[in-house]
Design an enzyme around this catalytic site. Sequence first.
Site, mmCIF file in Angstrom:
data_model
loop_
_atom_site.group_PDB
_atom_site.id
_atom_site.type_symbol
_atom_site.label_atom_id
_atom_site.label_comp_id
_atom_site.label_asym_id
_atom_site.label_seq_id
_atom_site.Cartn_x
_atom_site.Cartn_y
_atom_site.Cartn_z
ATOM 1 N N VAL A 309 -32.901 47.254 -42.756
ATOM 2 C CA VAL A 309 -32.496 46.920 -41.389
ATOM 3 C C VAL A 309 -33.631 47.326 -40.449
ATOM 4 O O VAL A 309 -33.854 48.510 -40.195
ATOM 5 C CB VAL A 309 -31.149 47.581 -40.997
ATOM 6 N N CYS A 315 -39.964 42.326 -37.063
ATOM 7 C CA CYS A 315 -38.634 42.743 -36.610
ATOM 8 C C CYS A 315 -38.710 43.583 -35.350
ATOM 9 O O CYS A 315 -39.566 44.459 -35.241
ATOM 10 C CB CYS A 315 -37.947 43.607 -37.669
ATOM 11 N N GLY A 349 -38.488 44.029 -46.646
ATOM 12 C CA GLY A 349 -39.135 44.246 -45.358
ATOM 13 C C GLY A 349 -39.970 45.514 -45.306
ATOM 14 O O GLY A 349 -39.688 46.500 -45.993
ATOM 15 N N GLY A 350 -41.016 45.442 -44.502
ATOM 16 C CA GLY A 350 -41.842 46.625 -44.263
ATOM 17 C C GLY A 350 -42.908 46.861 -45.310
ATOM 18 O O GLY A 350 -43.612 47.879 -45.247
ATOM 19 N N GLY A 371 -42.325 39.136 -46.717
ATOM 20 C CA GLY A 371 -42.503 38.117 -45.691
ATOM 21 C C GLY A 371 -43.963 38.033 -45.300
ATOM 22 O O GLY A 371 -44.687 37.127 -45.711
ATOM 23 N N MET A 398 -36.912 35.653 -37.981
ATOM 24 C CA MET A 398 -35.844 34.653 -37.914
ATOM 25 C C MET A 398 -34.950 34.882 -36.701
ATOM 26 O O MET A 398 -34.167 34.006 -36.329
ATOM 27 C CB MET A 398 -35.023 34.667 -39.204
ATOM 28 N N GLU A 482 -56.068 59.980 -44.420
ATOM 29 C CA GLU A 482 -56.994 60.195 -45.541
ATOM 30 C C GLU A 482 -56.777 59.143 -46.638
ATOM 31 O O GLU A 482 -57.695 58.765 -47.355
ATOM 32 C CB GLU A 482 -56.749 61.594 -46.122
#
Length: 490
Positions: A309, A315, A349-350, A371, A398, A482
């Site tokens: 989420v 997003c 996601g992410g 994505g 979206m 690093e």
Amino acid sequence: MPIARDPYALSPGTPLEEALTFSDVLLVPQRSSIASRKQVDLAGRFSRRITLKTPIVSANMDTVTEADMAVAMAQCGGLGVIHRFLTIEEEASQVNKVKRAQSVVIEEPYTLSPTDTIAGAQELMRRWRVGGLLVVDGKRKLLGVVTHRDTQFETDGSKPITSVMSRKLVTAKPGIASSEAERLLRKHKVEKLPLVGPGGILKGLITSRDLRMKALNPNASLDKKGRLLVGAAVGVIGDYLERSAALLEAGADVLVVDVAHGHADHVLDAVEKIKKRWPDAEVVAGNVATYDGAKDLIEAGADGVKVGVGPGATCSTRIVTGSGVPQLSAVMDCARVTKEFNVPICADGGIRDSGDITKALAGGASCVMLGSLLAGTEESPGWTVVRGGVKHKVYRGMASLTATMSKKRKESGTVDFLGAEISEVVPEGVETTVPYRGDALEVVGQIAGGVRSGFSYSGARTLSELWKRAKFVRITAAGWSESKPHALDR
Ligand code: XMP
């Protein structure tokens, strides 16, 4: 009476639960007996019954996955999920395209009738992206084959195709072994082997291209008929049951019930309804960010759960709504359901680099959804733009304003919008561009190579070994700085 609180709930004086994401941790290198990346088996599940040799799924977004991307993803052992910002017919046709892209036997080959013209045949070959078409009569008796080569030098497109089609055909009976089919194609130097039953009735088609593709992509994700696997997204309101029916009919191997906040009564209800109507269909549902959300979806019938989420590259959910859980913690929390119910979760996601995929898998995910890492590839449907003289492709959330408006246009069948309708939209996503990255197969190959190396640093040959062996260490901002190449910073 004391009120039972869950671990994330805040009350005065209660220390806050801390949640981490990928760049907050690293995997501790461990003694390994793995000498080569090739010894690592990456296989992971997307749903109860769908296992991917490359546990990477392309996102159901309108700038990421339509048929071309889904074909490439399945060819490299992953999966593509067709987005749902299309009409029902358009989405089903995208599924159909994937199903037709590669197979051992094409059961319903495209055909022409003897009265079709050369120009008509050329148009259909272009539209269906095939190099040749079979010609049948009204009873599906095979009459001939017409190829691109037969038509390309013909100047009068109005002539019937019977004037150029070849009638001398090499055919075989249905059920022929693929090795025998390959031998016949090679012996007669032909590209198409129609399968005919009694009375010369067309029953199927084997093409040399399909056999070549099969040899070229040994890891491909295939269904029982040797066709590429494909997923398709559905929503939870309006025509979603009608859409599900059309997608399943078109051959979708898994339906992905996809909404921003998947832990909601109407989503659970939709999953339940879909599973009740099609108990044999594979259904992955999401998105959620907690164990409770994942558990409720599974109890509603989900065969897989999508977790995430607000972590995605485009997003803005967390900024607009204040809700979300940093992705690694969300994955680790939700992954408890895999142990408990034997249902896989997909970290969605992410993910910025292959290292994040290894971390997501180590945290308990069975596969990941990408994505932004795929939006720049040739196969993505995002349009190309040039920025600073460099080729880019558009990538948008979206729930961004432009994607939402495009969906509304589809739904209403109009191209015009009043300002009032635009002002009703509260976007939870943004539109951007990403650098062009070339072929998806190569990009996924590079990413998967990085993940294989990642497994080897933990001494894991398989996902279940990674789950047992992986050890995370928390790092500071300096540790993360690093970790990134920094020679160029000075
Ligand atoms: P990445 O980071 O791989 O993320 O680009 C892809 C995932 O992002 C989600 N997604 C959205 N989330 N607003 C959101 O909050 C949006 O507009 C949006 N569009 C996509 C989705 O889960 C996707 O798979």
